[in-house]
Design a protein around this motif. Structure first.
Motif, PDB file in Angstrom:
ATOM      1  N   UNK A  30       0.831  -1.207   0.000  1.00 31.66           N
ATOM      2  CA  UNK A  30       0.000   0.000   0.000  1.00 31.66           C
ATOM      3  C   UNK A  30       0.859   1.248   0.000  1.00 31.66           C
ATOM      4  N   UNK A  31       1.897   1.264   0.842  1.00 31.16           N
ATOM      5  CA  UNK A  31       2.789   2.421   0.884  1.00 31.16           C
ATOM      6  C   UNK A  31       3.479   2.612  -0.454  1.00 31.16           C
ATOM      7  N   UNK A  32       3.922   1.529  -1.050  1.00 33.59           N
ATOM      8  CA  UNK A  32       4.588   1.609  -2.352  1.00 33.59           C
ATOM      9  C   UNK A  32       3.626   2.115  -3.426  1.00 33.59           C
ATOM     10  N   UNK A  33       2.390   1.657  -3.394  1.00 32.80           N
ATOM     11  CA  UNK A  33       1.399   2.109  -4.383  1.00 32.80           C
ATOM     12  C   UNK A  33       1.141   3.611  -4.261  1.00 32.80           C
ATOM     13  N   UNK A  34       1.054   4.113  -3.022  1.00 32.16           N
ATOM     14  CA  UNK A  34       0.855   5.552  -2.817  1.00 32.16           C
ATOM     15  C   UNK A  34       2.052   6.315  -3.369  1.00 32.16           C
ATOM     16  N   UNK A  35       3.265   5.867  -3.000  1.00 31.14           N
ATOM     17  CA  UNK A  35       4.484   6.567  -3.423  1.00 31.14           C
ATOM     18  C   UNK A  35       4.632   6.566  -4.940  1.00 31.14           C
ATOM     19  N   UNK A  36       4.408   5.416  -5.569  1.00 35.07           N
ATOM     20  CA  UNK A  36       4.581   5.334  -7.024  1.00 35.07           C
ATOM     21  C   UNK A  36       3.545   6.151  -7.772  1.00 35.07           C
ATOM     22  N   UNK A  37       2.305   6.153  -7.286  1.00 32.98           N
ATOM     23  CA  UNK A  37       1.275   6.904  -8.017  1.00 32.98           C
ATOM     24  C   UNK A  37       1.508   8.407  -7.909  1.00 32.98           C
ATOM     25  N   UNK A  38       1.923   8.881  -6.732  1.00 34.67           N
ATOM     26  CA  UNK A  38       2.196  10.307  -6.582  1.00 34.67           C
ATOM     27  C   UNK A  38       3.449  10.698  -7.366  1.00 34.67           C
ATOM     28  N   UNK A  39       4.457   9.841  -7.347  1.00 35.07           N
ATOM     29  CA  UNK A  39       5.667  10.115  -8.132  1.00 35.07           C
ATOM     30  C   UNK A  39       5.324  10.243  -9.614  1.00 35.07           C
ATOM     31  N   UNK A  40       4.499   9.342 -10.116  1.00 29.88           N
ATOM     32  CA  UNK A  40       4.104   9.413 -11.528  1.00 29.88           C
ATOM     33  C   UNK A  40       3.341  10.705 -11.819  1.00 29.88           C
ATOM     34  N   UNK A  68       3.758  22.766 -12.150  1.00 28.91           N
ATOM     35  CA  UNK A  68       5.168  22.465 -12.341  1.00 28.91           C
ATOM     36  C   UNK A  68       5.602  21.416 -11.323  1.00 28.91           C
ATOM     37  N   UNK A  69       6.634  20.638 -11.648  1.00 30.86           N
ATOM     38  CA  UNK A  69       7.116  19.627 -10.711  1.00 30.86           C
ATOM     39  C   UNK A  69       7.482  20.229  -9.359  1.00 30.86           C
ATOM     40  N   UNK A  70       8.017  21.437  -9.356  1.00 29.85           N
ATOM     41  CA  UNK A  70       8.459  22.057  -8.106  1.00 29.85           C
ATOM     42  C   UNK A  70       7.302  22.509  -7.218  1.00 29.85           C
ATOM     43  N   UNK A 108      22.575  20.859 -17.365  1.00 34.47           N
ATOM     44  CA  UNK A 108      22.782  21.646 -16.141  1.00 34.47           C
ATOM     45  C   UNK A 108      21.878  21.164 -15.009  1.00 34.47           C
ATOM     46  N   UNK A 109      22.371  21.254 -13.783  1.00 33.41           N
ATOM     47  CA  UNK A 109      21.587  20.833 -12.614  1.00 33.41           C
ATOM     48  C   UNK A 109      20.254  21.573 -12.537  1.00 33.41           C
ATOM     49  N   UNK A 110      20.217  22.811 -13.021  1.00 36.04           N
ATOM     50  CA  UNK A 110      18.973  23.593 -12.972  1.00 36.04           C
ATOM     51  C   UNK A 110      17.916  23.051 -13.925  1.00 36.04           C
ATOM     52  N   UNK A 111      18.304  22.150 -14.826  1.00 37.16           N
ATOM     53  CA  UNK A 111      17.354  21.539 -15.754  1.00 37.16           C
ATOM     54  C   UNK A 111      16.952  20.126 -15.343  1.00 37.16           C
ATOM     55  N   UNK A 112      17.277  19.756 -14.107  1.00 36.92           N
ATOM     56  CA  UNK A 112      16.933  18.429 -13.591  1.00 36.92           C
ATOM     57  C   UNK A 112      16.206  18.584 -12.260  1.00 36.92           C
ATOM     58  N   UNK A 113      15.141  17.851 -12.092  1.00 35.32           N
ATOM     59  CA  UNK A 113      14.431  17.817 -10.812  1.00 35.32           C
ATOM     60  C   UNK A 113      14.506  16.403 -10.254  1.00 35.32           C
ATOM     61  N   UNK A 114      15.016  16.287  -9.045  1.00 32.45           N
ATOM     62  CA  UNK A 114      15.016  15.006  -8.340  1.00 32.45           C
ATOM     63  C   UNK A 114      13.797  14.999  -7.434  1.00 32.45           C
ATOM     64  N   UNK A 125       7.173   2.297   9.313  1.00 31.59           N
ATOM     65  CA  UNK A 125       8.023   1.816   8.228  1.00 31.59           C
ATOM     66  C   UNK A 125       7.898   2.758   7.034  1.00 31.59           C
ATOM     67  N   UNK A 126       9.031   3.199   6.512  1.00 33.37           N
ATOM     68  CA  UNK A 126       9.023   4.149   5.395  1.00 33.37           C
ATOM     69  C   UNK A 126       9.520   3.502   4.119  1.00 33.37           C
ATOM     70  N   UNK A 127       8.994   4.007   3.023  1.00 27.02           N
ATOM     71  CA  UNK A 127       9.453   3.609   1.700  1.00 27.02           C
ATOM     72  C   UNK A 127       9.592   4.875   0.873  1.00 27.02           C
ATOM     73  N   UNK A 128      10.588   4.914   0.016  1.00 25.20           N
ATOM     74  CA  UNK A 128      10.797   6.072  -0.847  1.00 25.20           C
ATOM     75  C   UNK A 128      10.713   5.649  -2.299  1.00 25.20           C
ATOM     76  N   UNK A 129      10.082   6.490  -3.078  1.00 25.12           N
ATOM     77  CA  UNK A 129      10.092   6.359  -4.538  1.00 25.12           C
ATOM     78  C   UNK A 129      10.806   7.596  -5.049  1.00 25.12           C
ATOM     79  N   UNK A 130      11.850   7.394  -5.825  1.00 20.75           N
ATOM     80  CA  UNK A 130      12.659   8.503  -6.327  1.00 20.75           C
ATOM     81  C   UNK A 130      12.635   8.482  -7.846  1.00 20.75           C
ATOM     82  N   UNK A 131      12.409   9.654  -8.408  1.00 26.16           N
ATOM     83  CA  UNK A 131      12.392   9.775  -9.859  1.00 26.16           C
ATOM     84  C   UNK A 131      12.981  11.109 -10.266  1.00 26.16           C
TER      85      UNK A 131
END
Length: 136
Positions: A30-40, A68-70, A108-114, A125-131
């Motif tokens: 469930x935590x992974x599903x929340x993280x992945x859907x919001x990341x997408x 915007x992503x930010x 350039x780093x300014x053209x990338x969003x992590x 328990x925490x899980x991270x989704x990074x994109x």
């Protein structure tokens, strides 16, 4: 070897490891599903550096106005707010959207969003989704 079904046995022959079985059994899915859907959702936003209205950035109640992503940076809310499912109120969701410290080769780093979405379940328990989202 025991035969037959036992209520106290958790068996998943398709799981790549015992850790995956335990993770899935105790709610990690469930935590992974929340993280992945919001990341997408975030990754699909523009990288325009056009921020939403004043008071909007990180304000989940303004989610429909995010351009915007930010705009997602700083979200700190519950799983119930993200999904609309009240049973997930005990889950917390945090979002960080930052530029990396250095360039990605010729980009350039300014053209990338992590983008980091962290979901913590009711057991802590925490899980991270990074994109990543690149300004194209």
């Amino acid at each position: 070897r025991n035969t037959g079904e036992r209520k106290n046995h958790i068996i998943d022959p398709k799981a790549p490891s015992a850790a995956r079985v335990v993770y899935d059994y105790y709610g990690g899915k469930q935590a992974l599903a929340i993280a992945e859907s919001l990341l997408e959702e975030i990754e699909l936003q523009e990288f325009s550096n056009t921020i939403c209205d004043v008071g909007c950035i990180g304000n989940i109640s303004q989610r429909n106005n995010f351009y915007d992503v930010f705009d997602y940076h700083g979200i700190n809310t519950t799983g119930a707010v993200i999904t609309g499912i009240t049973a997930l109120a005990s889950y917390t969701v945090n979002v960080a959207v930052v530029n990396p410290a250095t360039a990605w080769g010729t980009i350039p780093a300014t053209d990338v969003a992590e983008i980091t979405v962290t979901v913590t379940d009711s057991n802590g328990q925490s899980i991270q989704a990074i994109g990543y989202r690149v300004n194209d």
